[in-house]
Design an enzyme around this catalytic site. Sequence first.
Site, PDB file in Angstrom:
ATOM      1  N   ILE A   8       9.091  26.839  37.435  1.00 27.76           N
ATOM      2  CA  ILE A   8       8.293  26.674  38.654  1.00 27.76           C
ATOM      3  C   ILE A   8       8.120  28.064  39.258  1.00 27.76           C
ATOM      4  O   ILE A   8       9.090  28.647  39.764  1.00 27.76           O
ATOM      5  CB  ILE A   8       8.988  25.712  39.643  1.00 27.76           C
ATOM      6  N   GLU A   9       6.911  28.589  39.132  1.00 24.36           N
ATOM      7  CA  GLU A   9       6.670  29.964  39.565  1.00 24.36           C
ATOM      8  C   GLU A   9       6.282  30.026  41.038  1.00 24.36           C
ATOM      9  O   GLU A   9       6.032  28.993  41.681  1.00 24.36           O
ATOM     10  CB  GLU A   9       5.581  30.584  38.677  1.00 24.36           C
TER      11      GLU A   9
ATOM     12  N   CYS B 233      13.462  29.159  36.432  1.00 22.51           N
ATOM     13  CA  CYS B 233      13.269  28.843  35.009  1.00 22.51           C
ATOM     14  C   CYS B 233      13.474  27.352  34.745  1.00 22.51           C
ATOM     15  O   CYS B 233      14.172  26.659  35.503  1.00 22.51           O
ATOM     16  CB  CYS B 233      14.254  29.611  34.153  1.00 22.51           C
TER      17      CYS B 233
ATOM     18  N   GLU C  40      15.293  25.909  32.487  1.00 25.37           N
ATOM     19  CA  GLU C  40      16.697  25.548  32.225  1.00 25.37           C
ATOM     20  C   GLU C  40      17.438  25.278  33.526  1.00 25.37           C
ATOM     21  O   GLU C  40      18.192  24.313  33.654  1.00 25.37           O
ATOM     22  CB  GLU C  40      17.409  26.698  31.493  1.00 25.37           C
TER      23      GLU C  40
ATOM     24  N   CYS D  13      16.883  33.127  29.561  1.00 23.78           N
ATOM     25  CA  CYS D  13      17.124  34.438  30.178  1.00 23.78           C
ATOM     26  C   CYS D  13      18.606  34.574  30.545  1.00 23.78           C
ATOM     27  O   CYS D  13      19.369  33.612  30.518  1.00 23.78           O
ATOM     28  CB  CYS D  13      16.236  34.622  31.414  1.00 23.78           C
TER      29      CYS D  13
END
Length: 134
Positions: A45-46, A55, A57, A89
């Site tokens: 979700i940016e 991210c 995950e 990441c």
Amino acid sequence: MEIKMQDLFEKALIASKKSYSPYSKFPVGAALLLEDGSVITGVNIENRSFGATNCAERTALFTAVASGFRTFKAIAIATPTADYPVGPCGICRQVLSEFAPAETPVIFGCSNEKQVKTTLGELYPYDSLHELAK
Ligand code: THU
């Protein structure tokens, strides 16, 4: 109920369609397998303030923990627009290690053909949290 890693990956792939990624245009889906065989998914979700991005995950893990689950059997991550498997990441490896032991299976990939099957311990070695907590 026994769920295969490939099925878990499929769920991550389907979840990635819900990704909110207008800036990177890089959708990611994650699927977390719970003890009872059920699955909780998450997406990246940016945000226009890029650092506020979450991210896939961590979205899955935070959703699971907020729903009362703290034990996980496996995680799958799908990055369908990539040409090669993209691993979690560093922040996600750290966050996953808070709840999942080193043996936890991880599968990540961009398609059914291009995948990496590993464990959290391989992705995040020398993590002493679970030993220290004993
Ligand atoms: N991203 C994830 O959601 N998980 C990963 O494992 C790699 C990166 C997201 C963050 C950002 O929204 C986009 O992918 C590009 O980095």
